[in-house]
Design a protein around this motif. Structure first.
Motif, mmCIF file in Angstrom:
data_model
loop_
_atom_site.group_PDB
_atom_site.id
_atom_site.type_symbol
_atom_site.label_atom_id
_atom_site.label_comp_id
_atom_site.label_asym_id
_atom_site.label_seq_id
_atom_site.Cartn_x
_atom_site.Cartn_y
_atom_site.Cartn_z
ATOM 1 N N PRO A 1 17.192 -3.889 -1.342
ATOM 2 C CA PRO A 1 16.068 -3.120 -1.889
ATOM 3 C C PRO A 1 15.051 -2.774 -0.803
ATOM 4 O O PRO A 1 14.810 -3.564 0.108
ATOM 5 N N ILE A 2 14.463 -1.588 -0.912
ATOM 6 C CA ILE A 2 13.352 -1.193 -0.053
ATOM 7 C C ILE A 2 12.285 -0.531 -0.924
ATOM 8 O O ILE A 2 12.556 -0.132 -2.058
ATOM 9 N N SER A 3 11.099 -0.403 -0.384
ATOM 10 C CA SER A 3 9.996 0.178 -1.153
ATOM 11 C C SER A 3 10.179 1.685 -1.286
ATOM 12 O O SER A 3 10.838 2.321 -0.455
ATOM 13 N N PRO A 4 9.605 2.299 -2.330
ATOM 14 C CA PRO A 4 9.648 3.757 -2.454
ATOM 15 C C PRO A 4 9.060 4.464 -1.234
ATOM 16 O O PRO A 4 9.551 5.523 -0.827
ATOM 17 N N THR A 5 8.023 3.893 -0.644
ATOM 18 C CA THR A 5 7.420 4.509 0.540
ATOM 19 C C THR A 5 8.404 4.550 1.702
ATOM 20 O O THR A 5 8.550 5.587 2.373
ATOM 21 N N LEU B 1 10.559 -8.341 -2.778
ATOM 22 C CA LEU B 1 10.131 -7.198 -1.974
ATOM 23 C C LEU B 1 8.880 -6.552 -2.558
ATOM 24 O O LEU B 1 7.945 -6.189 -1.825
ATOM 25 N N ALA B 2 8.855 -6.391 -3.893
ATOM 26 C CA ALA B 2 7.697 -5.769 -4.519
ATOM 27 C C ALA B 2 6.427 -6.575 -4.248
ATOM 28 O O ALA B 2 5.361 -6.004 -3.997
ATOM 29 N N ALA B 3 6.549 -7.891 -4.276
ATOM 30 C CA ALA B 3 5.374 -8.722 -3.972
ATOM 31 C C ALA B 3 5.000 -8.624 -2.502
ATOM 32 O O ALA B 3 3.826 -8.639 -2.154
ATOM 33 N N LEU B 4 5.993 -8.519 -1.644
ATOM 34 C CA LEU B 4 5.750 -8.436 -0.200
ATOM 35 C C LEU B 4 5.024 -7.136 0.160
ATOM 36 O O LEU B 4 4.071 -7.129 0.946
ATOM 37 N N THR B 5 5.462 -6.023 -0.424
ATOM 38 C CA THR B 5 4.918 -4.704 -0.064
ATOM 39 C C THR B 5 3.758 -4.265 -0.942
ATOM 40 O O THR B 5 3.009 -3.348 -0.572
ATOM 41 N N GLY B 6 3.629 -4.892 -2.118
ATOM 42 C CA GLY B 6 2.601 -4.470 -3.055
ATOM 43 C C GLY B 6 2.927 -3.178 -3.774
ATOM 44 O O GLY B 6 2.054 -2.551 -4.355
ATOM 45 N N GLU B 7 4.217 -2.792 -3.766
ATOM 46 C CA GLU B 7 4.645 -1.585 -4.458
ATOM 47 C C GLU B 7 5.654 -1.954 -5.549
ATOM 48 O O GLU B 7 6.506 -2.815 -5.353
ATOM 49 N N PRO B 8 5.571 -1.300 -6.708
ATOM 50 C CA PRO B 8 6.572 -1.537 -7.748
ATOM 51 C C PRO B 8 7.953 -1.104 -7.261
ATOM 52 O O PRO B 8 8.088 -0.188 -6.445
#
Length: 343
Positions: free
Chosen positions: A223-227, A332-339
């Protein structure tokens, strides 16, 4: 006239005694003669056999061992595989350790010695498979590798990581590329080889996943962030990366290599002395992310996040405690702060 039977028996007994004496002096038993095929192929020299093994291994194995195979060929190229003894291998290891290129993070050539033994074991394993030698004749298996010392790498503090990202984003001839590299490694904890092998076709924008192909020919969806997904797609489109080709590229469309990483950390090190002093590298980012995941989400999620595969020494319990991709996405979501779509 016939020869007496007792004279025949005496002559045969003398021949047997002479044969036993000769075998004892040669260190050969009757069992060795029975178990060794008479039509075994002649044992090749190192110069003849190294190219055969090099062509049979994976690209990753060849990249790690090729320099050591070159050194073996330089020293023993004319010798047959069955000639070196364990003592001679130990002597070669010590020679390589004392003549290794000195680096600031070197540890008295221990890593070079370890890799040399591993390169020799690889050669001799193939020789066993090709029935050129027997396992008992493998001298490399009788030489122990140097004990691996604990790594000096550790997690980078948040403030220090911010400094690294700032230098990458504000210096150099391609800040967009450099910051993308750092974010990719920070989010995924992937190895350098996994980032270099990434292709546009490995992106799944719908679920925000990328397919990482790393050492040991392992494949995993990470998984990776949307950004990060948006920036990877934009990078591939702007720099003309073909769907099946390498994604990370220079502004002229040429694929990057490991040299980009070297230049990046050298540049950061000239502006942040502590980076140069501690020999900070991309692998420290992997330590940083995985340390955070372990502290907050436990061992099972960290193991999956790192892409570690199960081995026999891990026991069967890991089969049942393996983390799901949804759990990785939640970390990952907690790490990046992105859903994340899967969290």
């Amino acid at each position: 006239m016939t020869t007496p039977q007792h004279q025949l028996s005496g002559a045969n007994q003398a021949d047997l005694d002479a044969a036993r004496l000769l075998l004892a002096r040669l260190g050969v038993s009757a069992e060795d003669l029975l178990s060794t095929p008479a039509n075994r192929a002649p044992v090749p020299t190192f110069a003849e056999y190294i190219p055969i093994v090099s062509a049979a291994v994976t690209d990753g194995t060849r990249r790690v061992y090729s320099s050591y195979w070159n050194r073996i060929e330089n020293h023993w190229g004319h010798r047959r595989l069955d000639e070196p003894t364990p003592s001679e291998i130990k002597q070669l290891v010590e020679h390589i350790k004392t003549h290794v290129v000195a680096r600031r993070n070197a540890r008295s050539g221990r890593s070079a010695g370890e890799h040399l033994i591993a390169a020799l074991r690889c050669l001799y394993r193939h020789a066993e498979d090709d029935e050129l030698i027997t396992p008992a004749d493998n001298p490399a298996s009788k030489v122990a590798k140097p004990r691996r010392l604990p790594s000096t790498r550790r997690a980078v503090a948040d403030t220090r990581l911010a400094e690294i990202n700032h230098i990458a984003a504000s210096t150099g001839n391609d800040p967009a590329l450099d910051t993308l590299i750092l974010r990719l490694h920070t989010e995924t904890a992937c190895r350098r080889g996994g980032a270099l092998a990434l292709r546009p076709q490995d992106l799944d924008p719908t679920q925000c996943l990328i397919l990482l192909r790393e050492k040991g020919e392992t494949h995993r969806w990470q998984p990776i962030s949307p950004t990060l997904m948006t920036h990877l797609q934009h990078h591939a489109e702007q720099r003309g990366a073909p769907r099946t080709g390498q994604l990370l590229r220079y502004t002229n469309g040429r694929p990057i290599t490991t040299r980009r990483y070297d230049h990046l950390w050298n540049r950061i090190g000239t502006r942040l002395p502590w980076v140069a002093t501690q020999q900070i590298s991309t692998h420290w980012l992997r330590h940083t992310t995985l340390t955070w995941v372990e502290r907050n989400y436990g061992y099972a999620v960290t193991r999956a996040y790192a892409g570690h595969t199960d081995s026999a020494s891990d026991g069967t319990t890991t089969t049942y405690t393996r983390a799901t991709i949804q759990e990785i996405a939640a970390a990952l979501a907690a790490l990046t702060g992105e859903p994340h779509p899967l969290a």
